[in-house]
Scaffold this motif. Structure first.
Motif, PDB file in Angstrom:
ATOM      1  N   UNK A   1      31.832  -2.669   1.344  1.00 52.16           N
ATOM      2  CA  UNK A   1      30.555  -2.325   1.958  1.00 52.16           C
ATOM      3  C   UNK A   1      29.972  -1.026   1.432  1.00 52.16           C
ATOM      4  N   UNK A   2      30.816  -0.152   0.886  1.00 54.59           N
ATOM      5  CA  UNK A   2      30.333   1.128   0.381  1.00 54.59           C
ATOM      6  C   UNK A   2      29.869   1.041  -1.074  1.00 54.59           C
ATOM      7  N   UNK A   3      30.085  -0.112  -1.702  1.00 55.82           N
ATOM      8  CA  UNK A   3      29.728  -0.279  -3.122  1.00 55.82           C
ATOM      9  C   UNK A   3      28.815  -1.487  -3.333  1.00 55.82           C
ATOM     10  N   UNK A   4      29.198  -2.622  -2.761  1.00 57.91           N
ATOM     11  CA  UNK A   4      28.476  -3.868  -3.014  1.00 57.91           C
ATOM     12  C   UNK A   4      27.123  -3.910  -2.305  1.00 57.91           C
ATOM     13  N   UNK A   5      26.150  -4.553  -2.958  1.00 54.62           N
ATOM     14  CA  UNK A   5      24.873  -4.877  -2.325  1.00 54.62           C
ATOM     15  C   UNK A   5      24.918  -6.336  -1.890  1.00 54.62           C
ATOM     16  N   UNK A   6      23.919  -6.750  -1.119  1.00 50.55           N
ATOM     17  CA  UNK A   6      23.853  -8.159  -0.732  1.00 50.55           C
ATOM     18  C   UNK A   6      23.720  -9.036  -1.973  1.00 50.55           C
ATOM     19  N   UNK A   7      22.926  -8.590  -2.931  1.00 52.54           N
ATOM     20  CA  UNK A   7      22.783  -9.359  -4.170  1.00 52.54           C
ATOM     21  C   UNK A   7      24.119  -9.491  -4.898  1.00 52.54           C
ATOM     22  N   UNK A   8      24.915  -8.423  -4.866  1.00 55.32           N
ATOM     23  CA  UNK A   8      26.237  -8.476  -5.497  1.00 55.32           C
ATOM     24  C   UNK A   8      27.112  -9.551  -4.845  1.00 55.32           C
ATOM     25  N   UNK A   9      27.101  -9.577  -3.525  1.00 55.92           N
ATOM     26  CA  UNK A   9      27.959 -10.525  -2.817  1.00 55.92           C
ATOM     27  C   UNK A   9      27.448 -11.955  -3.007  1.00 55.92           C
ATOM     28  N   UNK A  10      26.123 -12.115  -3.052  1.00 53.21           N
ATOM     29  CA  UNK A  10      25.561 -13.441  -3.328  1.00 53.21           C
ATOM     30  C   UNK A  10      26.075 -13.944  -4.674  1.00 53.21           C
ATOM     31  N   UNK A  11      26.105 -13.065  -5.666  1.00 53.41           N
ATOM     32  CA  UNK A  11      26.616 -13.442  -6.994  1.00 53.41           C
ATOM     33  C   UNK A  11      28.092 -13.837  -6.906  1.00 53.41           C
ATOM     34  N   UNK A  12      28.863 -13.044  -6.162  1.00 52.53           N
ATOM     35  CA  UNK A  12      30.290 -13.351  -6.027  1.00 52.53           C
ATOM     36  C   UNK A  12      30.492 -14.725  -5.395  1.00 52.53           C
ATOM     37  N   UNK A  13      29.759 -15.000  -4.324  1.00 52.03           N
ATOM     38  CA  UNK A  13      29.911 -16.268  -3.615  1.00 52.03           C
ATOM     39  C   UNK A  13      29.531 -17.434  -4.521  1.00 52.03           C
TER      40      UNK A  13
END
Length: 873
Positions: free
Chosen positions: A510-522
């Motif tokens: 949560x201190x590094x990732x953005x929502x866009x980052x997590x969307x990419x991961x998923x």
């Protein structure tokens, strides 16, 4: 340096003229070489141009060798709203009938679990926490008040919930309840089955409540059970079809049941004749006693005998204001109001409006808003002549001409129509004047200006000195998908750790990732889903890539609140299925039923891909036929380029009069002509010399003969029905006219593409061959085996004899080829000749200079003798 030489000064001869004449005579050989160089350069350009044209014909032949040129398919669909279709070259011509009973759909889920935010504080409520356990979205407008009923003081909470995107709601209200007291608490036990008909289907709910239970507990249990059954019956998830509430009459202290249709599906609701329905005032044993009305709000009441007990009721986990949500008061509740936004957006932040709320404005009895004369309205600060004049709101000046002629209502209307961007009102309950911004958000309301002459703002108690308060509004919000999760604006704090989708664990920081980052991961994980974020709705959607099964969210190993923050689940540590299950496509093709898991189907009709759009009871017909368009257009382009080449290789004869232009101009000749004359001459030189080069070129005559003789020749070894172009309707233009036939143009005596295309489109033999026997036409053009060579391949080999490496034209125009070597030799001779002319010019000048010197010496001797003879006389 020649221009600086001056001859004939001694001799009196025109030395410059004599030298110029001699020089021109000496330059004739150079001029001849220069003209040969120009002609040879033009010759190379002519051959290069023809080579380029031949390469264009080769490109046309390439298109005529492609299988797709002759075997492409057209697919027509009788109803394109149901399906579309494409066909490969392997598809067979014919018709098929298709009925689509059901389209395929992948499973999906979305932000549906609601969250809450206190969008406007008041009535002592300072904060809220928790998550609602229903799925309605909207604004809770809650008012806390007191009322005296039958000589007893009661503390009342009224929640008017305005649902989002529902508009008007159908409300079914029952008669007064005899089983509850004024505080809404049961006076006797209630046990049994409550039955109700919804759209002609009867649903049953088991009710169990004891004396002292709040009526809101009963309504909540009925609501939850009915919604659960309706979701199951309709294969939906977490949908609120109904809201069940109890209305309260603060005058009589009576209660009655109310059922709201929150589905937008116009449900027909009718209570049955069970004992519970009768006890709840919804049925009298013979018929339903409910009355149907229309409303835009869902009301909910809580009543108690103290503020403290009322807060306890509001926080009840089952029967409270918002079950699952806890209110926190600074010290205790008080009369007033507050607002709570409830929705499934990631950043719950409902729109609110900036306000200025004045202090108590009257002497205690309230204002008479309709009496004429502000001094008669009951203000605690009595208006006077100082009230006349101007006052300012949001920079807009408003004038009071005569306060004795205005009522409070008149003054309020004057403010509201001033264009100041606010709405003024009098809250008779609070005895306060309120100004509210007309625009949602943090709009600042400014009051007063140094130029004001009226004291009306003070009379209305709207100044800070008089005790007025300001409330800043807010706009509906959304999270920022480009900043780290911890500061992106989520209503629920995102914690770092693991979250799980379809059994696949994903780590989030949560201190590094953005929502866009997590969307990419998923989306790039093995979870087989696609996560997307809608910034307008501030919600996410999670869709299976190729599955109809519901999406599995959560795991006992999960440590991150990410899925909860997205409002996809309310408990990420429990693995549960969510969303809407997908479905298979069901279709009938030519009388046979098929089931597929996708709407793009390519394994039923060979070579055909069906793209299903909608289900229908109707049959759709698809017709597959050969697409002749590409073949006709490609062949028309070949014919155009062929005819242009034949035309270029057949130049007209040069008249005797035009032969004068076969020699290029020298620089001296250009100097003696006007620029227009030079341009005209050079254009004619280029044209007639080009004709001359082509007509005299043995290579180009051979090329022309090769192109013509191989055009309609029969291709040997072809296994198809056609052996030559003439067999598919292609012939030399002329139709019996020998003068046209002699030209050798193909199809039509024209080099215009549109004219040639039109001729081919009217050639029935050609079109029939393309549409009825595309395989054989393809073989004619492109067959390639040890025993057969298609016409296009054969014709390409003819052209290659001229333009490929070692070809007759290529040898001429390639770097250091025949023409380049000739140009080099000419350039070398020109350099030598230029040197010779320069040396000759120097020698002539030297001779004339010596002559001038000798004449000068003779003159000097003569002068001496003359002087000597004169001295002896």
């Amino acid at each position: 340096m020649d221009a600086l030489r001056i001859g004939g000064i001694i001799s009196g001869l025109d030395t410059n003229g004599i030298v110029e004449t001699l020089t021109q005579q000496a330059k004739q050989t150079y001029y001849s070489l220069e003209q040969k160089y120009a002609n040879k350069t033009l010759e190379k350009n002519v051959y290069q141009s023809i080579s380029t044209d031949l390469v264009s014909i080769k490109a046309d032949l390439l298109n005529l060798k492609l299988e797709s040129t002759f075997k492409s398919k057209n697919v027509s669909v009788s109803n394109s709203s149901i399906l579309s279709a494409t066909a490969s070259i392997s598809a067979k011509n014919g018709s098929h009938t298709i009925k689509v009973s059901q389209t395929a759909r992948n499973s999906y889920t979305y932000s549906q679990f609601t969250n809450v935010a206190l969008s406007e504080k008041g009535a002592g409520v300072s904060s809220i926490s928790g998550r609602p356990n229903d799925f309605l979205e909207g604004i809770h407008n809650v008012t806390i008040s007191t009322a005296t009923i039958s000589a007893t003081d009661y503390y009342i909470s009224k929640d008017e919930f305005s649902p989002n995107n529902l508009g008007q709601l159908n409300k079914y209200s029952g008669s007064s309840l005899s089983i509850v007291d004024t505080k809404g608490e049961l006076t006797s036990d209630l046990s049994g089955n409550f039955t109700i008909s919804i759209n002609s289907t009867v649903y049953s709910v088991s009710v169990s409540a004891v004396t002292g239970d709040d009526i809101n507990k009963v309504t909540k249990s009925i609501e939850d059970s009915l919604n659960s059954q309706l979701n199951s019956a309709n294969s939906t998830t977490n949908k609120n079809y109904l809201a069940v509430r109890a209305d309260f009459n603060s005058t009589s202290g009576s209660w009655n049941m109310a059922i709201y249709d929150t589905s937008l599906e116009s449900l027909t609701i009718e209570a049955q004749s069970d004992s519970i329905s009768q006890s709840l005032g919804l049925h009298n044993g013979t018929s339903s006693t409910t009355t149907k009305s229309v409303t835009t709000k869902i009301s909910k009441y809580h009543v108690s005998d103290s503020y403290a007990n009322l807060l306890t009721k509001l926080n009840d986990t089952t029967a409270g204001l918002i079950p699952g949500v806890t209110l926190t008061a600074d010290s205790s509740l008080s009369d007033g109001s507050f607002k709570i936004a409830q929705d499934s957006s990631l950043n719950v932040k409902a729109e609110s409006y900036s306000k200025v709320t004045g202090a108590t404005v009257s002497t205690g009895l309230g204002l008479d808003t309709s009496v004429t004369g502000l001094q008669n309205a009951g203000f605690s600060k009595t208006p006077s002549t100082s009230t006349n004049g101007t006052f300012t709101i949001n920079g807009v000046s408003i004038t009071i001409d005569d306060y004795t002629a205005l009522s409070v209502n008149d003054l309020i209307a004057k403010i509201n129509s001033s264009g100041a961007g606010v709405t003024a009102s009098y809250d008779s309950t609070e005895d306060k004047i309120v100004l509210q911004s007309n625009t949602a958000g943090a709009e600042n309301i400014t009051l007063g200006d140094f130029s004001d002459t009226s004291d009306i703002l003070s009379v209305l108690k709207l100044t800070s000195a008089d005790g007025a308060t300001k409330t800043t509004g807010s706009s509906s919000g959304s999270v920022d998908p480009t900043v780290k999760l911890s500061s992106a604006g989520f209503t629920k704090t995102v914690t770092s750790g693991i979250f799980t989708i379809n059994g696949v664990s994903i780590y989030v920081d949560a201190s590094v990732d953005t929502l866009n980052d997590v969307i990419y991961k998923v989306n790039n994980s093995g979870a087989n889903v696609e996560l997307s974020y809608d910034e307008v709705a501030d919600k996410v959607t999670l869709r299976s890539k190729d599955s109809i099964d519901k999406i599995l969210l959560g795991s006992s190993n999960d440590t991150s609140s990410f899925l909860e923050a997205l409002n996809l689940t309310d408990d990420t540590t429990t693995s549960s299925e969510f969303g809407v299950a997908g479905q298979y496509a069901i279709l009938n093709v030519d009388g046979i039923n098929y089931i597929r898991d996708t709407n793009k189907i390519d394994d039923i009709i060979s070579g055909v891909t069906l793209n299903i759009k909608n289900a229908s009871d109707e049959y759709t017909t698809i017709d597959i036929s050969t697409d002749t368009t590409k073949a006709v257009e490609y062949f028309a382009k070949f014919v155009q380029h062929y005819n242009q080449m034949i035309e270029k290789l057949s130049p007209p004869e040069i008249d005797d009069e035009d032969e004068q232009y076969l020699t290029p101009l020298t620089e001296d000749e250009k100097n003696n002509m006007t620029s227009e004359e030079v341009t005209d001459y050079e254009e004619k030189w280029k044209t007639y010399t080009t004709y001359n080069i082509i007509s005299k070129s043995s290579e180009l005559r051979l090329l022309k003969n090769s192109l013509r003789s191989n055009l309609l020749s029969e291709a040997t070894g072809i296994t198809g029905a056609y052996k030559s172009l003439s067999e598919i309707g292609i012939s030399i233009a002329g139709d019996g006219d020998l003068s046209v036939i002699k030209k050798g143009m193909l199809v039509k005596d024209s080099t215009d593409y549109d004219e040639i295309l039109s001729e081919l489109k009217n050639n029935e033999t050609f079109l029939n061959a393309l549409s009825e026997n595309p395989d054989d036409v393809y073989k004619l053009f492109s067959e390639n085996s040890s025993t057969a060579t298609g016409w296009a391949r054969k014709y390409e080999s003819v052209i290659n004899q001229y333009v490929s490496t070692g070809g007759l034209i290529s040898l001429k125009i390639q770097p250091f080829g025949t023409i380049d070597r000739q140009l080099y030799n000419l350039a070398d001779r020109m350099d030598d000749e230029q040197t010779r002319v320069t040396s000759y010019l120097e020698r002539v000048w030297s001779q004339f200079t010596n002559m001038e010197k000798q004449i000068a010496q003779l003159q000097e001797q003569g002068n001496y003798l003359t002087q000597l003879l004169a001295s002896q006389k």
